[in-house]
Design an enzyme around this catalytic site. Sequence first.
Site, PDB file in Angstrom:
ATOM      1  N   GLY A  47    -121.945  92.052 -45.569  1.00 42.42           N
ATOM      2  CA  GLY A  47    -122.824  92.190 -44.622  1.00 42.42           C
ATOM      3  C   GLY A  47    -123.283  93.754 -44.347  1.00 42.42           C
ATOM      4  O   GLY A  47    -122.549  94.542 -44.845  1.00 42.42           O
ATOM      5  N   GLN A  52    -127.264 100.964 -40.471  1.00 40.82           N
ATOM      6  CA  GLN A  52    -126.552 101.504 -41.622  1.00 40.82           C
ATOM      7  C   GLN A  52    -127.552 101.966 -42.643  1.00 40.82           C
ATOM      8  O   GLN A  52    -127.436 102.751 -43.765  1.00 40.82           O
ATOM      9  CB  GLN A  52    -125.610 100.507 -42.212  1.00 40.82           C
ATOM     10  CG  GLN A  52    -124.436 100.434 -41.538  1.00 40.82           C
ATOM     11  CD  GLN A  52    -123.602  99.067 -42.116  1.00 40.82           C
ATOM     12  OE1 GLN A  52    -123.789  97.886 -41.913  1.00 40.82           O
ATOM     13  NE2 GLN A  52    -122.577  99.557 -42.799  1.00 40.82           N
ATOM     14  N   CYS A  95    -116.037  98.859 -44.798  1.00 39.64           N
ATOM     15  CA  CYS A  95    -117.471  98.932 -44.278  1.00 39.64           C
ATOM     16  C   CYS A  95    -118.432  99.686 -45.196  1.00 39.64           C
ATOM     17  O   CYS A  95    -117.711 100.632 -45.562  1.00 39.64           O
ATOM     18  CB  CYS A  95    -117.505  99.664 -42.777  1.00 39.64           C
ATOM     19  SG  CYS A  95    -119.289  99.827 -42.315  1.00 39.64           S
ATOM     20  N   LEU A  96    -119.225  99.325 -45.584  1.00 41.61           N
ATOM     21  CA  LEU A  96    -120.188 100.038 -46.542  1.00 41.61           C
ATOM     22  C   LEU A  96    -120.415 101.564 -46.068  1.00 41.61           C
ATOM     23  O   LEU A  96    -120.812 102.343 -46.862  1.00 41.61           O
ATOM     24  CB  LEU A  96    -121.584  99.357 -46.852  1.00 41.61           C
ATOM     25  CG  LEU A  96    -121.437  98.092 -47.474  1.00 41.61           C
ATOM     26  CD1 LEU A  96    -122.637  97.429 -47.618  1.00 41.61           C
ATOM     27  CD2 LEU A  96    -120.931  98.214 -48.768  1.00 41.61           C
ATOM     28  N   HIS A 137    -117.964  92.339 -36.627  1.00 38.23           N
ATOM     29  CA  HIS A 137    -118.173  93.655 -37.093  1.00 38.23           C
ATOM     30  C   HIS A 137    -119.640  94.236 -37.290  1.00 38.23           C
ATOM     31  O   HIS A 137    -119.859  95.261 -36.916  1.00 38.23           O
ATOM     32  CB  HIS A 137    -117.727  93.659 -38.702  1.00 38.23           C
ATOM     33  CG  HIS A 137    -117.703  95.043 -39.385  1.00 38.23           C
ATOM     34  ND1 HIS A 137    -116.600  95.691 -39.899  1.00 38.23           N
ATOM     35  CD2 HIS A 137    -118.800  95.445 -40.025  1.00 38.23           C
ATOM     36  CE1 HIS A 137    -117.141  96.821 -40.535  1.00 38.23           C
ATOM     37  NE2 HIS A 137    -118.318  96.732 -40.417  1.00 38.23           N
ATOM     38  N   GLU A 138    -120.556  93.234 -37.643  1.00 37.65           N
ATOM     39  CA  GLU A 138    -121.918  93.759 -37.689  1.00 37.65           C
ATOM     40  C   GLU A 138    -122.587  93.864 -36.421  1.00 37.65           C
ATOM     41  O   GLU A 138    -123.368  94.759 -36.143  1.00 37.65           O
ATOM     42  CB  GLU A 138    -122.871  92.683 -38.597  1.00 37.65           C
ATOM     43  CG  GLU A 138    -122.185  92.493 -39.985  1.00 37.65           C
ATOM     44  CD  GLU A 138    -121.923  93.778 -40.767  1.00 37.65           C
ATOM     45  OE1 GLU A 138    -122.850  94.936 -40.465  1.00 37.65           O
ATOM     46  OE2 GLU A 138    -121.280  93.536 -41.774  1.00 37.65           O
ATOM     47  N   HIS A 141    -121.847  97.133 -34.913  1.00 39.24           N
ATOM     48  CA  HIS A 141    -122.713  98.150 -35.643  1.00 39.24           C
ATOM     49  C   HIS A 141    -124.091  98.288 -34.449  1.00 39.24           C
ATOM     50  O   HIS A 141    -124.436  99.459 -34.523  1.00 39.24           O
ATOM     51  CB  HIS A 141    -123.092  97.799 -36.858  1.00 39.24           C
ATOM     52  CG  HIS A 141    -122.407  98.287 -38.094  1.00 39.24           C
ATOM     53  ND1 HIS A 141    -122.048  99.561 -38.163  1.00 39.24           N
ATOM     54  CD2 HIS A 141    -121.573  97.505 -38.780  1.00 39.24           C
ATOM     55  CE1 HIS A 141    -121.360  99.769 -39.195  1.00 39.24           C
ATOM     56  NE2 HIS A 141    -120.928  98.436 -39.767  1.00 39.24           N
TER      57      HIS A 141
HETATM   58 ZN    ZN Z   1    -119.751  98.111 -41.290  1.00 38.87          ZN
END
Ligand code: ZN
Length: 178
Positions: A47, A52, A95-96, A137-138, A141
């Site tokens: 995701g 991000q 998380c990226l 989660h997304e 963000h």
């Molecule tokens: Zn994340």
Amino acid sequence: MVSSAPILIAPDRRLKTRCKPIDEVDDSIRRRLDEMLVTMYEAPGIGLAGPQIGDERRLVVIDVAREGDPPAPMKLVNPEVTWFSDETCLMSEGCLSIPDVYYDVKRPERVKFTYLDETGTEREQEADGLLARCIQHEIDHLNGILFIDHVSMLKRNMALTKMKKLKAQRAGKRTLRD
Ligand code: ZN
């Protein structure tokens, strides 16, 4: 050919912003979603949200297909959770934007959510398991919330210290190479 974008690493002001909704799903939005998918697959991750890559708009891409299964990309514009189940579950998250940090996070087990697809059509869907987890989660963000905001302050500070070191390391390497 769409290329990938650099992924921001926490702590970063742009990861703490409440993102703006999209008025109209046009070609520039579709291009951005494609760029986000390429970035997510390359990372690799399951995701990715607009902020991000420094795009403070309500854009999310997800693919929770199992390894070996055909890809199942989802492109979500203005996604919102409209219902959370009372039942919660604990699942390990990463998380990226916070590489190599994994913590158990408690969240509702199932959700219903709405979004605009890449043609601008409104959709509603119910999700459980990994998809429900990823959606929450997304969307977090998009509201400036990171998964480490759901764990103890001690764990959050450990993660942020690790990220500051990582960023200093990467900046150092860049300087040496230049
Ligand atoms: Zn994340």
